[in-house]
Each structure stands twice: as C-alpha cells, then as structure tokens.
Design an enzyme around this catalytic site. Structure first.
Site, PDB file in Angstrom:
ATOM      1  N   GLY A 184       6.685  -6.359  -0.605  1.00 50.72           N
ATOM      2  CA  GLY A 184       6.022  -6.299   0.692  1.00 50.72           C
ATOM      3  C   GLY A 184       6.979  -6.745   1.774  1.00 50.72           C
ATOM      4  O   GLY A 184       8.200  -6.639   1.639  1.00 50.72           O
ATOM      5  N   SER A 185       6.421  -7.284   2.826  1.00 50.79           N
ATOM      6  CA  SER A 185       7.252  -7.630   3.987  1.00 50.79           C
ATOM      7  C   SER A 185       8.079  -8.899   3.728  1.00 50.79           C
ATOM      8  O   SER A 185       7.692  -9.756   2.928  1.00 50.79           O
ATOM      9  CB  SER A 185       6.348  -7.862   5.195  1.00 50.79           C
ATOM     10  N   CYS A 233      10.249   1.549   2.158  1.00 52.55           N
ATOM     11  CA  CYS A 233      11.156   0.415   2.412  1.00 52.55           C
ATOM     12  C   CYS A 233      12.600   0.870   2.448  1.00 52.55           C
ATOM     13  O   CYS A 233      13.446   0.188   3.018  1.00 52.55           O
ATOM     14  CB  CYS A 233      10.960  -0.648   1.348  1.00 52.55           C
ATOM     15  N   GLU A 273      10.817  -8.016  -3.578  1.00 48.17           N
ATOM     16  CA  GLU A 273      11.276  -6.702  -3.074  1.00 48.17           C
ATOM     17  C   GLU A 273      10.746  -6.598  -1.656  1.00 48.17           C
ATOM     18  O   GLU A 273       9.573  -6.319  -1.451  1.00 48.17           O
ATOM     19  CB  GLU A 273      10.719  -5.568  -3.940  1.00 48.17           C
ATOM     20  N   LEU A 274      11.612  -6.829  -0.694  1.00 43.74           N
ATOM     21  CA  LEU A 274      11.130  -7.024   0.684  1.00 43.74           C
ATOM     22  C   LEU A 274      11.546  -5.879   1.612  1.00 43.74           C
ATOM     23  O   LEU A 274      11.932  -4.810   1.167  1.00 43.74           O
ATOM     24  CB  LEU A 274      11.637  -8.377   1.187  1.00 43.74           C
ATOM     25  N   LYS A 324      -2.597  -8.542  -7.517  1.00 47.21           N
ATOM     26  CA  LYS A 324      -3.398  -8.268  -6.318  1.00 47.21           C
ATOM     27  C   LYS A 324      -2.802  -7.067  -5.591  1.00 47.21           C
ATOM     28  O   LYS A 324      -1.712  -7.158  -5.021  1.00 47.21           O
ATOM     29  CB  LYS A 324      -3.400  -9.467  -5.355  1.00 47.21           C
ATOM     30  N   PRO A 325      -3.492  -5.922  -5.596  1.00 47.86           N
ATOM     31  CA  PRO A 325      -3.006  -4.781  -4.819  1.00 47.86           C
ATOM     32  C   PRO A 325      -3.293  -4.978  -3.337  1.00 47.86           C
ATOM     33  O   PRO A 325      -4.048  -5.868  -2.956  1.00 47.86           O
ATOM     34  CB  PRO A 325      -3.821  -3.609  -5.381  1.00 47.86           C
ATOM     35  N   GLU A 338      12.256  -2.480  10.941  1.00 50.12           N
ATOM     36  CA  GLU A 338      11.734  -1.299  10.250  1.00 50.12           C
ATOM     37  C   GLU A 338      10.714  -0.579  11.123  1.00 50.12           C
ATOM     38  O   GLU A 338       9.763  -1.210  11.598  1.00 50.12           O
ATOM     39  CB  GLU A 338      10.968  -1.760   9.014  1.00 50.12           C
ATOM     40  N   TRP A 370       0.812  -1.215   0.000  1.00 44.40           N
ATOM     41  CA  TRP A 370       0.000   0.000   0.000  1.00 44.40           C
ATOM     42  C   TRP A 370       0.856   1.282   0.000  1.00 44.40           C
ATOM     43  O   TRP A 370       0.325   2.368  -0.180  1.00 44.40           O
ATOM     44  CB  TRP A 370      -0.890   0.023   1.257  1.00 44.40           C
ATOM     45  N   ASN A 371       2.150   1.177   0.238  1.00 43.43           N
ATOM     46  CA  ASN A 371       2.893   2.425   0.508  1.00 43.43           C
ATOM     47  C   ASN A 371       3.188   3.260  -0.740  1.00 43.43           C
ATOM     48  O   ASN A 371       3.297   4.479  -0.650  1.00 43.43           O
ATOM     49  CB  ASN A 371       4.155   2.168   1.349  1.00 43.43           C
TER      50      ASN A 371
HETATM   51  P1  NAP Z   1       2.731  -7.082   3.528  1.00 46.15           P
HETATM   52  O1  NAP Z   1       1.905  -7.255   4.724  1.00 46.15           O
HETATM   53  O2  NAP Z   1       3.741  -8.115   3.194  1.00 46.15           O
HETATM   54  O3  NAP Z   1       1.682  -6.942   2.315  1.00 46.15           O
HETATM   55  C1  NAP Z   1       2.096  -6.749   0.992  1.00 46.15           C
HETATM   56  C2  NAP Z   1       1.108  -7.422   0.056  1.00 46.15           C
HETATM   57  O4  NAP Z   1       1.095  -8.815   0.344  1.00 46.15           O
HETATM   58  C3  NAP Z   1      -0.322  -6.939   0.227  1.00 46.15           C
HETATM   59  O5  NAP Z   1      -0.947  -6.952  -1.042  1.00 46.15           O
HETATM   60  C4  NAP Z   1      -0.931  -7.994   1.116  1.00 46.15           C
HETATM   61  O6  NAP Z   1      -2.308  -8.145   0.980  1.00 46.15           O
HETATM   62  C5  NAP Z   1      -0.247  -9.225   0.589  1.00 46.15           C
HETATM   63  N1  NAP Z   1      -0.257 -10.353   1.502  1.00 46.15           N
HETATM   64  C6  NAP Z   1      -0.321 -10.343   2.859  1.00 46.15           C
HETATM   65  N2  NAP Z   1      -0.301 -11.610   3.337  1.00 46.15           N
HETATM   66  C7  NAP Z   1      -0.224 -12.423   2.264  1.00 46.15           C
HETATM   67  C8  NAP Z   1      -0.170 -13.831   2.089  1.00 46.15           C
HETATM   68  N3  NAP Z   1      -0.170 -14.664   3.133  1.00 46.15           N
HETATM   69  N4  NAP Z   1      -0.090 -14.319   0.837  1.00 46.15           N
HETATM   70  C9  NAP Z   1      -0.078 -13.503  -0.219  1.00 46.15           C
HETATM   71  N5  NAP Z   1      -0.129 -12.149  -0.136  1.00 46.15           N
HETATM   72  C10 NAP Z   1      -0.197 -11.621   1.103  1.00 46.15           C
HETATM   73  O7  NAP Z   1       3.509  -5.720   3.517  1.00 46.15           O
HETATM   74  P2  NAP Z   1       2.949  -4.275   3.834  1.00 46.15           P
HETATM   75  O8  NAP Z   1       2.904  -4.107   5.295  1.00 46.15           O
HETATM   76  O9  NAP Z   1       1.708  -4.014   3.072  1.00 46.15           O
HETATM   77  O10 NAP Z   1       4.072  -3.366   3.175  1.00 46.15           O
HETATM   78  C11 NAP Z   1       5.152  -2.910   3.892  1.00 46.15           C
HETATM   79  C12 NAP Z   1       6.357  -3.782   3.639  1.00 46.15           C
HETATM   80  O11 NAP Z   1       6.686  -3.756   2.246  1.00 46.15           O
HETATM   81  C13 NAP Z   1       7.575  -3.255   4.361  1.00 46.15           C
HETATM   82  O12 NAP Z   1       8.293  -4.325   4.912  1.00 46.15           O
HETATM   83  C14 NAP Z   1       8.370  -2.590   3.238  1.00 46.15           C
HETATM   84  O13 NAP Z   1       9.737  -2.498   3.501  1.00 46.15           O
HETATM   85  C15 NAP Z   1       8.060  -3.478   2.091  1.00 46.15           C
HETATM   86  N6  NAP Z   1       8.315  -2.786   0.822  1.00 46.15           N
HETATM   87  C16 NAP Z   1       9.399  -3.152   0.105  1.00 46.15           C
HETATM   88  C17 NAP Z   1       9.682  -2.491  -1.076  1.00 46.15           C
HETATM   89  C18 NAP Z   1      10.878  -2.876  -1.890  1.00 46.15           C
HETATM   90  O14 NAP Z   1      10.974  -2.446  -3.037  1.00 46.15           O
HETATM   91  N7  NAP Z   1      11.806  -3.663  -1.374  1.00 46.15           N
HETATM   92  C19 NAP Z   1       8.852  -1.462  -1.516  1.00 46.15           C
HETATM   93  C20 NAP Z   1       7.751  -1.112  -0.750  1.00 46.15           C
HETATM   94  C21 NAP Z   1       7.484  -1.786   0.429  1.00 46.15           C
HETATM   95  P3  NAP Z   1      -3.348  -7.425   1.982  1.00 46.15           P
HETATM   96  O15 NAP Z   1      -3.075  -5.969   1.835  1.00 46.15           O
HETATM   97  O16 NAP Z   1      -4.662  -7.837   1.442  1.00 46.15           O
HETATM   98  O17 NAP Z   1      -3.066  -7.917   3.361  1.00 46.15           O
END
Ligand code: NAP
Length: 489
Positions: free
Chosen positions: A241-242, A297, A263-264, A188-189, A392, A164-165
């Site tokens: 994501g995470s 991130c 990209e975590l 999937k956003p 983080e 979402w960020n």
């Molecule tokens: P997140 O909880 O991992 O969620 C990211 C995406 O994954 C969302 O679409 C989420 O869906 C989905 N998701 C959650 N659980 C899942 C599962 N079990 N199976 C499949 N998909 C699943 O991360 P966030 O809190 O939204 O984002 C912040 C993280 O992203 C931070 O750690 C940040 O550092 C990282 N990030 C990294 C980069 C990079 O380029 N390295 C860039 C931006 C952000 P829902 O929203 O429906 O839960």
C-alpha cells in the site's frame, strides 16, 4: 461471467460473493451488525456490504491462526504444496467469475482483470512447487566433533494487508509463499475490494486448506492494523500500500519486533534515449503508463525523453493516447476504466493544473472534473520540479519532460525518495548497461513496460519498501533461519 449476451457483472457462481468474513473456517458477520459498503466504481451503485469487525473479532482471527499454525507448520511441505496446487486449479477454473468480481469492485477493464487472475494464480502455482524447496545447509565446522546445521522454519502467524489496485494478485503474492512456508495468515483486504479476497477464501476452503490457516477480516483499517501490529502472536506483517501507512505499520511493529515486508509507493521514471527504437519506446510508455488505468505502483509517472527523439516520440505517443477508449470495464472495447474514487480523479486534475501553471502543454485529454471517469491525458514540456514528478499520480496522466545528456537523465530519474521500478529505452548495449545499473530502483524494465511476473523478485529500495515478493526469494520472507550447533557425543 459477463460474456456477450449476459448481464453486466453476472457470475456463473454467485455464491463466490460472500458478505461475511472468513475466520477459523467459518463465515462470520460482525456481532455488532455493523457493515462497510462496497460500490461499483463505474456506476457508483452499491454492490453489497462486508462486516465491520470489532477488535475482539480480529483477535479471534489471530487466535485461530495461532491454533492452526501448530498442525499446518508440522505438515510435510509437499503436502502443503499439493493443497496450494488444488487452490490454484480452482482459481483458474473460476477465472471468469473472479475476473468479473475484480471488474465489478475495482472497475478495471475485464481483459486486464483476466490478466490479473493469471498473474495472481501464477504465485500459487510457483509456491506450490517452492514449498518443498526451503533448503537447509551443513556448514563445515571450524573445530572437529561438531556439526553446524542451518534449517529454515516458518515465521509463524502473519498479518497481511493489501490494496485495492490488484485485489487478487496482491493477496496471492503474500498468501501463497506464507502458506508454502508453513505460516498461517490473518489478511485484511482493502475496503474498496473485499469481495475478490473473500472469493479466494471460498476456493481455498474448497481446495481443502484447513480452518484457521487463512483468515480474511474486514473492518476499520487503523483498528485492524493496531490489533495485528500490537499482537505478540503475529510475528510478521506483510503490507502492500502507500508509504504513509507502511511507515505507520513499521513504527507500530517496533514494540513486538516483527519481521516486515513492505511493498510501498513508487514514482517510476521512464528514460527514453535518442537511440531508442521509436515504436518500442511508444509501446513501453503505453503499457508502463496506462495499464490498470494508471493505478499501478510501477506506473511510469515521469517520462523523460532525450532531446533528439523528443518531438517524434511525443507525436507518435499522442496518436496512441488519442486512440484509447474510456468506459465501462465490462465493455470489451474499454482500455481506460473509472478510477477508484472521486478523490483519485481530483489528484490527477491537481497534477495537470500544477504542470500547466508551470508551462506544460496538454496534447490529449485534460481536466476531468467530477465523477470517477478520468480522461487519458498527455502533457509535454513539463517542468522538472512539477508536482507530477514528486508524487504518484495513480491515474491516466502521462507527463513528458525533455532532457539532454545521459548524466542529466540519470540524475532526474533518481531525484526521488522512492525506488520501486524504473524503465529505460535504448538500443545501445553500453547505455542499457550503464543506466540500468545507475538507476536507484528495485526493478528496471529495459525496452519494455511489462515487468511483473511471479518468477522474478518484485520490490523496492529507498521509501518504496523492504523485502521481495515472487520468485524463490519470496519464500524466504516467511522463513526464519535456525542454526543448530551439534556437538558429537
Ligand atoms: P493505502 O491507503 O495504504 O491502503 C492499503 C491498505 O492499507 C488497505 O487495505 C487499507 O485499508 C489499509 N490501511 C489504511 N490505513 C491503515 C492503517 N492506519 N493501518 C492499517 N492498515 C491501513 O494504499 P492504497 O491507496 O489503497 O493503495 C495505493 C498505494 O499502494 C500506492 O501508493 C501504490 O503505489 C501502493 N502499491 C504498492 C505496490 C507494491 O508492490 N510496491 C503494489 C500495489 C500498490 P482500507 O482500504 O480499509 O482503508
């Protein structure tokens, strides 16, 4: 477009807001009628609902992408590039509406949302050009009578999951190279920010991108992840994501041996050396820490300042932090918007409490308590093992830690399982060269906190992920090499 005089969040084209998913070129609700609510992080009020699709409906999207792949991958790459260019132009001509949508569902200041649209559109423009540059090779054969050819072909159907960020840029950074390569996508956003993604699909459709090439689905994340990772049709997962979820997707993809781009999470250090230009160091810290309200991130999570410049830096940095304005992202004066959730604010508070228990001093801000607004906070004398150095923060908390020697600075910076971005400030070419190479991260900002661009490879090492996005390297993530060994007849 919320220009002065307009209502908050009002758009020129309200039809860009879609409450249905985009599958096989059609807009679909969940057959069950189930939905997921989306709220405005600043007001906390609902913006609307999107479908909570069932597993069979995700499978429909995968099958649509499979059917579309045949025609799309067979098209001339320059034709694919031409459609991407039209999509890019539509994104830019709707930039204000898209920025408005981002601010509405993510909460970031509108000026930053506008910046995200420019950044996100740049990926589409770049890969519109790169589509025709998936070059092959001819290798001189070791024996006569043979021709050794290497071609690049699209990976196939890709499953894309985004956070979402940066709801627009994180998606275009994947969709544009995938489409340029000839792949088709089920994306999937994040649940918090689906409307930006759906608006991008409206514009992709208007650009003439064929049905099934881009499919946008919403639903329970674990279920969507399971359908994408277990499907033998999906040949690649690209996830941002995470690290926790990335690791789960990696494990779940093992059964079908998929390609992965991950990209975590990061935990970026910023090292400020004695010989740094003070104003450059302060500006670097401001941008690297507070952009996107700290929800990036590559945000500088740990600011290490060498002994000799420490006090002057902290004083000047504190003045800048004190001048930050918090509030509604639609207010042009706002620098710091709301965080995405109350849990995110609680995490920042936890980091503050932990650090102060360990002896840190608060110079600006402090605990925020309930709600989604988080006070921009500066702490100094933070212990090297405080929680804020380990994980983080994802919020507007700047933690300053003193260090003495260059060796110690490098050691502290690398003392993390993550390796996405790192920053350093110095005016010494020798220090820049030495430290830049010693930092264990995929990217290093040198005397700048602003490193993201579509034209450079973005990505991490260690537990921050696999693969690179952006630049010509980003295209290769969606291409397989095929070696053809041709015996002359
Ligand atoms: P997140 O909880 O991992 O969620 C990211 C995406 O994954 C969302 O679409 C989420 O869906 C989905 N998701 C959650 N659980 C899942 C599962 N079990 N199976 C499949 N998909 C699943 O991360 P966030 O809190 O939204 O984002 C912040 C993280 O992203 C931070 O750690 C940040 O550092 C990282 N990030 C990294 C980069 C990079 O380029 N390295 C860039 C931006 C952000 P829902 O929203 O429906 O839960």
């Amino acid at each position: 477009m919320p220009s002065p005089g307009q209502a908050r969040g009002q758009m020129l084209r309200p039809d860009l807001i879609r409450h249905q998913c985009y599958i096989d070129g059609a807009w679909r609700a969940a057959a069950s009628g189930e939905t997921i609510g989306v709220s405005d992080p600043f007001t906390g009020t609902g913006i609307g609902d999107v479908p909570s699709l069932a597993a069979g409906e995700i499978d429909d999207a995968i099958l649509a992408a499979k059917r579309a792949f045949v025609e799309w991958s067979g098209r001339n790459p320059r034709e694919r590039g031409g459609l991407l260019r039209r999509w890019h132009d539509l994104v830019l001509s709707h930039a204000e509406d898209l920025a408005c949508l981002i601010t509405l569902e993510n909460g970031k200041p509108l000026k930053e949302a506008r910046g995200e649209i420019a950044y996100g559109a740049a990926f589409i423009a770049l890969y519109a050009e790169e589509a025709g540059r998936a070059l092959g090779e001819i290798i001189p054969a070791p024996t006569s009578g043979r021709r050794l050819l290497v071609e690049r072909e699209p990976v196939g159907v890709c499953g894309v999951i985004t956070p979402w960020n940066f709801p627009v840029a994180m998606l275009t950074r994947k969709l544009a190279p995938a489409l340029a390569a000839g792949c088709t996508v089920v994306a999937k956003p994040a649940a918090e920010t689906p409307f930006s993604a759906l608006a991008l699909a409206v514009l992709a459709e208007e650009a003439g991108i064929p049905a099934g090439v881009i499919n946008i689905v919403t639903g329970q994340p674990a279920m969507v992840g399971e359908r994408l990772t277990s499907s033998s049709i999906v040949r690649k997962i690209s996830f941002t994501g995470s690290t926790r979820v990335g690791a789960q997707l990696m494990a779940a993809s093992a059964g079908t041996i998929k390609r992965l781009s991950l990209e975590l999470g990061g935990n970026a250090p910023l090292l400020i050396f004695d010989d740094a230009d003070l104003s450059v160091a302060v500006e670097t810290a401001m941008v690297a820490k507070f952009r996107n309200t700290g929800q990036s991130c590559i945000a500088a999570n740990r600011i290490y300042v060498q002994q000799g410049l420490h006090d002057a830096f902290v004083e000047a940095f504190s003045e800048r932090v004190a001048a930050l304005t918090s509030g509604d992202g639609f207010d042009p004066a706002t620098d710091i918007g709301p965080l995405i959730s109350e849990a995110a604010v609680a995490k920042v508070d936890r980091h503050i409490l932990d650090a102060t228990n360990g002896g840190a001093r608060i110079l600006n801000g402090g605990l925020s308590g309930e709600g989604r607004m988080c006070r921009p906070t500066l702490m100094c004398d933070v212990a090297t093992d405080a929680l804020v150095t380990q994980e983080e923060t994802f919020g507007p908390l700047a933690a300053v830690i003193r260090f003495d020697t260059i060796e110690r600075g490098i050691q502290l910076a690398n003392d993390t399982p993550f390796g996405l971005a790192a920053y350093l400030c110095s005016s010494s070419p020798a220090t820049i060269s030495r430290v830049g190479r010693a930092l264990e991260s995929g990217m290093v900002g040198i005397n700048t906190g602003l490193i993201s661009t579509a034209f450079a490879p973005f990505g991490g090492v260690k537990m921050s992920g696999l693969g690179r996005e952006g630049s010509h390297h980003g295209l290769n993530e969606y291409l397989n090499l095929k070696y053809l060994c041709e015996a002359e007849l």
